[in-house]
Design a protein around this motif. Structure first.
Motif, PDB file in Angstrom:
ATOM      1  N   ALA A 149       0.774  -1.189  -0.016  1.00  0.00           N
ATOM      2  CA  ALA A 149       0.056   0.061   0.015  1.00  0.00           C
ATOM      3  C   ALA A 149       0.815   1.204   0.104  1.00  0.00           C
ATOM      4  N   GLU A 150       0.691   2.130  -1.077  1.00  0.00           N
ATOM      5  CA  GLU A 150       1.551   3.101  -1.100  1.00  0.00           C
ATOM      6  C   GLU A 150       0.834   4.496  -0.736  1.00  0.00           C
ATOM      7  N   GLY A 151       1.396   5.253  -0.050  1.00  0.00           N
ATOM      8  CA  GLY A 151       0.527   6.390   0.423  1.00  0.00           C
ATOM      9  C   GLY A 151      -0.589   6.049   1.384  1.00  0.00           C
ATOM     10  N   LEU A 152      -0.627   5.429   2.192  1.00  0.00           N
ATOM     11  CA  LEU A 152      -1.704   4.972   2.908  1.00  0.00           C
ATOM     12  C   LEU A 152      -1.631   6.048   4.075  1.00  0.00           C
ATOM     13  N   VAL A 153      -2.864   6.513   4.242  1.00  0.00           N
ATOM     14  CA  VAL A 153      -3.244   7.671   5.318  1.00  0.00           C
ATOM     15  C   VAL A 153      -3.933   6.913   6.448  1.00  0.00           C
ATOM     16  N   SER A 154      -3.331   6.668   7.818  1.00  0.00           N
ATOM     17  CA  SER A 154      -3.974   6.186   8.832  1.00  0.00           C
ATOM     18  C   SER A 154      -4.361   7.375   9.850  1.00  0.00           C
ATOM     19  N   VAL A 155      -5.423   7.056  10.492  1.00  0.00           N
ATOM     20  CA  VAL A 155      -5.713   8.099  11.590  1.00  0.00           C
ATOM     21  C   VAL A 155      -4.610   8.507  12.374  1.00  0.00           C
ATOM     22  N   GLY A 156      -4.314   9.898  12.612  1.00  0.00           N
ATOM     23  CA  GLY A 156      -3.418  10.312  13.397  1.00  0.00           C
ATOM     24  C   GLY A 156      -1.945  10.360  12.732  1.00  0.00           C
ATOM     25  N   PHE A 157      -1.667   9.833  11.575  1.00  0.00           N
ATOM     26  CA  PHE A 157      -0.427   9.569  11.124  1.00  0.00           C
ATOM     27  C   PHE A 157      -0.437  10.228   9.719  1.00  0.00           C
TER      28      PHE A 157
END
Length: 121
Positions: free
Chosen positions: A97-105
């Motif tokens: 997963a390239e450019g994964l946005v996780s909450v708080g990161f």
């Protein structure tokens, strides 16, 4: 907490088919690109196929016409349908997963642990 898990690998005869699946889990907000990579022993890691969040795809020349990538943005899954398999397709296949946005990161990349595909003569 974010994790990618591949499944679907195995042993298949040349000319056969396999379908690989990858599920990303955890507090995921978005994923820019989901990729499939492969690496054979002693060889460089190779990008097999990728798809961005709006459906644009890319394929390695060696798999064009044989492999098809698909993804479900709502489920955070990506599949790789592999047809007309050849012995040279034998490798460990990794979901990325390239450019994964996780909450708080901030966005970053994640990798699965891989699934083995072996194509026999």
């Amino acid at each position: 907490q974010v994790q990618l898990v591949e499944s679907g690998g195995g042993l298949v005869q040349a000319g056969g088919s396999l379908r690989l699946s990858c599920a990303a889990s955890g507090p995921i907000l978005s994923i820019w690109i989901m990729n499939w990579w492969r690496q054979a022993p002693g060889a460089q890691r190779e990008l097999v196929a990728g798809m961005n969040s709006v459906g644009n795809t890319t394929y390695a020349e060696s798999v064009k016409g044989r492999f098809t990538i698909s993804r479900d943005n709502a489920k955070n899954t990506v599949d790789l349908q592999m047809n007309a398999l050849k012995p040279e397709d034998t490798a460990a296949y990794f979901c990325n997963a390239e450019g994964l946005v996780s909450v708080g990161f901030y966005s970053r990349d994640y990798w699965g642990q891989g699934t083995q595909v072996t194509v026999s003569l």
